[in-house]
Motif scaffolding. Structure first.
Motif, PDB file in Angstrom:
ATOM      1  N   THR A  91      33.276   9.728  -3.838  1.00 43.73           N
ATOM      2  CA  THR A  91      33.309  10.260  -2.628  1.00 43.73           C
ATOM      3  C   THR A  91      34.646   9.607  -1.896  1.00 43.73           C
ATOM      4  OG1 THR A  91      31.968   8.471  -1.790  1.00 43.73           O
ATOM      5  CG2 THR A  91      30.740  10.489  -2.120  1.00 43.73           C
ATOM      6  N   GLY A  92      35.070   9.970  -0.688  1.00 48.75           N
ATOM      7  CA  GLY A  92      35.938   9.292  -0.115  1.00 48.75           C
ATOM      8  C   GLY A  92      35.829   7.847   0.507  1.00 48.75           C
ATOM      9  N   GLU A  93      34.346   7.855   0.677  1.00 47.69           N
ATOM     10  CA  GLU A  93      34.020   6.416   1.155  1.00 47.69           C
ATOM     11  C   GLU A  93      33.886   5.547  -0.137  1.00 47.69           C
ATOM     12  OE1 GLU A  93      32.420   9.249   2.007  1.00 47.69           O
ATOM     13  OE2 GLU A  93      32.461   9.011   4.211  1.00 47.69           O
ATOM     14  N   GLN A  94      33.505   5.769  -1.164  1.00 51.45           N
ATOM     15  CA  GLN A  94      33.619   5.044  -2.382  1.00 51.45           C
ATOM     16  C   GLN A  94      34.957   4.742  -2.853  1.00 51.45           C
ATOM     17  OE1 GLN A  94      31.400   8.133  -4.845  1.00 51.45           O
ATOM     18  NE2 GLN A  94      29.670   6.694  -5.117  1.00 51.45           N
ATOM     19  N   TRP A  95      35.913   5.659  -2.579  1.00 54.47           N
ATOM     20  CA  TRP A  95      37.213   5.278  -2.918  1.00 54.47           C
ATOM     21  C   TRP A  95      37.868   4.248  -1.974  1.00 54.47           C
ATOM     22  CZ3 TRP A  95      41.330   6.112   0.303  1.00 54.47           C
ATOM     23  CH2 TRP A  95      42.760   6.105  -0.350  1.00 54.47           C
ATOM     24  N   ALA A  96      37.630   4.554  -0.568  1.00 59.97           N
ATOM     25  CA  ALA A  96      38.207   3.512   0.216  1.00 59.97           C
ATOM     26  C   ALA A  96      37.554   2.187   0.083  1.00 59.97           C
ATOM     27  CB  ALA A  96      37.657   4.432   1.652  1.00 59.97           C
ATOM     28  N   LYS A  97      36.434   2.001  -0.210  1.00 57.73           N
ATOM     29  CA  LYS A  97      35.783   0.574  -0.540  1.00 57.73           C
ATOM     30  C   LYS A  97      36.601   0.138  -1.856  1.00 57.73           C
ATOM     31  CE  LYS A  97      31.258   1.561   1.349  1.00 57.73           C
ATOM     32  NZ  LYS A  97      29.845   1.536   0.773  1.00 57.73           N
ATOM     33  N   ARG A  98      37.203   0.579  -2.735  1.00 60.82           N
ATOM     34  CA  ARG A  98      37.661  -0.160  -3.848  1.00 60.82           C
ATOM     35  C   ARG A  98      39.342  -0.219  -3.757  1.00 60.82           C
ATOM     36  NH1 ARG A  98      37.280   4.302  -8.758  1.00 60.82           N
ATOM     37  NH2 ARG A  98      39.024   5.581  -8.192  1.00 60.82           N
ATOM     38  N   ILE A  99      40.004   0.277  -2.838  1.00 60.11           N
ATOM     39  CA  ILE A  99      41.332   0.226  -2.502  1.00 60.11           C
ATOM     40  C   ILE A  99      41.471  -1.303  -1.673  1.00 60.11           C
ATOM     41  CG2 ILE A  99      41.507   1.018  -0.119  1.00 60.11           C
ATOM     42  CD1 ILE A  99      44.151   2.168  -0.890  1.00 60.11           C
ATOM     43  N   LEU A 100      40.661  -1.949  -1.235  1.00 62.99           N
ATOM     44  CA  LEU A 100      40.860  -3.278  -0.232  1.00 62.99           C
ATOM     45  C   LEU A 100      39.777  -4.029  -0.990  1.00 62.99           C
ATOM     46  CD1 LEU A 100      41.729  -2.092   3.340  1.00 62.99           C
ATOM     47  CD2 LEU A 100      43.230  -2.798   1.304  1.00 62.99           C
ATOM     48  N   THR A 101      40.048  -5.352  -0.797  1.00 61.23           N
ATOM     49  CA  THR A 101      39.146  -6.608  -1.420  1.00 61.23           C
ATOM     50  C   THR A 101      39.419  -7.645  -0.532  1.00 61.23           C
ATOM     51  OG1 THR A 101      38.461  -7.941  -3.212  1.00 61.23           O
ATOM     52  CG2 THR A 101      40.935  -7.412  -2.865  1.00 61.23           C
ATOM     53  N   THR A 102      38.351  -8.848  -0.333  1.00 61.81           N
ATOM     54  CA  THR A 102      38.399  -9.889   0.126  1.00 61.81           C
ATOM     55  C   THR A 102      38.968 -10.930  -0.812  1.00 61.81           C
ATOM     56  OG1 THR A 102      36.004 -10.416  -0.462  1.00 61.81           O
ATOM     57  CG2 THR A 102      36.531  -9.293   1.533  1.00 61.81           C
ATOM     58  N   ARG A 103      39.476 -10.419  -1.829  1.00 63.45           N
ATOM     59  CA  ARG A 103      39.836 -11.539  -2.817  1.00 63.45           C
ATOM     60  C   ARG A 103      41.497 -11.606  -3.039  1.00 63.45           C
ATOM     61  NH1 ARG A 103      37.396  -9.616  -7.681  1.00 63.45           N
ATOM     62  NH2 ARG A 103      38.226 -11.435  -8.692  1.00 63.45           N
ATOM     63  N   ASP A 104      42.124 -12.576  -2.645  1.00 62.63           N
ATOM     64  CA  ASP A 104      43.624 -12.664  -2.919  1.00 62.63           C
ATOM     65  C   ASP A 104      44.125 -12.841  -4.237  1.00 62.63           C
ATOM     66  OD1 ASP A 104      43.152 -15.284  -4.001  1.00 62.63           O
ATOM     67  OD2 ASP A 104      43.902 -16.183  -2.240  1.00 62.63           O
ATOM     68  N   PHE A 105      45.463 -12.632  -4.339  1.00 59.95           N
ATOM     69  CA  PHE A 105      45.733 -12.505  -5.717  1.00 59.95           C
ATOM     70  C   PHE A 105      45.310 -13.629  -6.690  1.00 59.95           C
ATOM     71  CE2 PHE A 105      48.771 -12.379  -9.515  1.00 59.95           C
ATOM     72  CZ  PHE A 105      48.806 -10.924  -9.661  1.00 59.95           C
ATOM     73  N   ALA A 106      45.391 -14.734  -6.239  1.00 60.77           N
ATOM     74  CA  ALA A 106      44.919 -15.842  -7.321  1.00 60.77           C
ATOM     75  C   ALA A 106      43.422 -15.440  -7.859  1.00 60.77           C
ATOM     76  CB  ALA A 106      44.980 -17.033  -6.495  1.00 60.77           C
ATOM     77  N   ALA A 107      42.613 -15.008  -6.763  1.00 57.89           N
ATOM     78  CA  ALA A 107      41.152 -14.738  -7.036  1.00 57.89           C
ATOM     79  C   ALA A 107      41.244 -13.441  -7.952  1.00 57.89           C
ATOM     80  CB  ALA A 107      40.360 -14.482  -5.860  1.00 57.89           C
ATOM     81  N   LEU A 108      41.972 -12.520  -7.719  1.00 59.51           N
ATOM     82  CA  LEU A 108      41.927 -11.330  -8.354  1.00 59.51           C
ATOM     83  C   LEU A 108      42.660 -11.574  -9.877  1.00 59.51           C
ATOM     84  CD1 LEU A 108      43.602  -8.783  -5.783  1.00 59.51           C
ATOM     85  CD2 LEU A 108      41.067  -8.641  -6.786  1.00 59.51           C
ATOM     86  N   SER A 109      43.442 -12.442 -10.134  1.00 63.89           N
ATOM     87  CA  SER A 109      43.996 -12.234 -11.404  1.00 63.89           C
ATOM     88  C   SER A 109      43.355 -13.578 -12.124  1.00 63.89           C
ATOM     89  CB  SER A 109      45.538 -12.739 -11.297  1.00 63.89           C
ATOM     90  OG  SER A 109      45.765 -13.828 -10.596  1.00 63.89           O
ATOM     91  N   SER A 110      42.377 -14.171 -11.477  1.00 61.38           N
ATOM     92  CA  SER A 110      41.674 -15.225 -12.252  1.00 61.38           C
ATOM     93  C   SER A 110      41.173 -15.037 -13.687  1.00 61.38           C
ATOM     94  CB  SER A 110      40.309 -15.825 -11.393  1.00 61.38           C
ATOM     95  OG  SER A 110      39.696 -16.926 -11.983  1.00 61.38           O
ATOM     96  N   GLY A 111      41.358 -15.854 -14.692  1.00 59.47           N
ATOM     97  CA  GLY A 111      41.189 -15.626 -16.076  1.00 59.47           C
ATOM     98  C   GLY A 111      42.184 -14.795 -16.985  1.00 59.47           C
ATOM     99  N   LEU A 112      43.124 -14.108 -16.437  1.00 53.60           N
ATOM    100  CA  LEU A 112      44.090 -13.484 -16.882  1.00 53.60           C
ATOM    101  C   LEU A 112      45.165 -14.532 -17.522  1.00 53.60           C
ATOM    102  CD1 LEU A 112      44.470 -10.627 -14.691  1.00 53.60           C
ATOM    103  CD2 LEU A 112      43.160 -10.687 -16.678  1.00 53.60           C
TER     104      LEU A 112
END
Length: 178
Positions: A91-112
């Motif tokens: 759904t549009g709502e499901q897609w909209a929820k995954r485009i943004l996050t509360t995690r900055d790049f350091a948190a997003l890329s943790s473990g990479l």
């Protein structure tokens, strides 16, 4: 004693407000390409300029038809259109929820690995990258070409008429046609 209690209450209120504002910060969840910030498609065509994963955004508005936000550093307002036929089963709502996050790049890329982070920042998909790193670098593959990210082949689009495949083996990119 009252002065001390009032001071303590003010300090606690300030700490709560600071914590709330940090938690309210939103960032892009993956690299997003755009030619015109006023009309970006949910397909994430890999053409034009790139808004990096982990970019802080403001003035967010989400709906079933899309997402709007402002990048305060660039001073640009972005408007994303949800193209439902490219995302069957989502759904549009499901897609909209995954485009943004509360995690900055350091948190997003943790473990990479450092190589994965370098590729993500360049918007590239390369052999050896994990699925997590590929999503950060290229976004989610549109469901019309990839029914699930659990599959070992993902299809992305460069533009409306051309795409490329990313092949995985044991959860790592074995070949990218990017």
């Amino acid at each position: 004693m009252r002065t001390r209690a009032a001071s303590l209450a003010a300090i606690l209120a300030l700490a709560a407000a600071s914590g709330a504002s940090a938690a309210d910060r939103l960032y892009t969840a993956y690299n997003i390409w755009f030619e015109q910030p006023t009309k970006v498609y949910s397909t994430n065509y890999q053409k034009g300029s790139m808004l990096p994963a982990g970019t802080e955004v403001k003035d967010v508005s989400r709906s079933s038809k899309g997402v709007e936000f402002t990048d305060p550093k660039l001073g640009l307002k972005f408007s994303f259109e949800f193209v439902g036929k490219h995302h069957p089963g989502l759904t549009g709502e499901q897609w909209a929820k995954r485009i943004l996050t509360t995690r900055d790049f350091a948190a997003l890329s943790s473990g990479l690995s450092a190589a994965e982070i370098k590729a993500i920042k360049a918007g590239k998909v390369q052999a050896g990258m994990s699925k997590k790193a590929v999503i950060l670098a290229a976004g989610y593959p549109p469901e019309v070409g990839t029914a699930s990210t659990k599959l070992d082949t993902w299809k992305y689009w460069r533009h409306r008429f051309g795409g490329y495949l990313v092949h995985f083996s044991s959860g790592k990119v074995s070949k990218s046609e990017q």
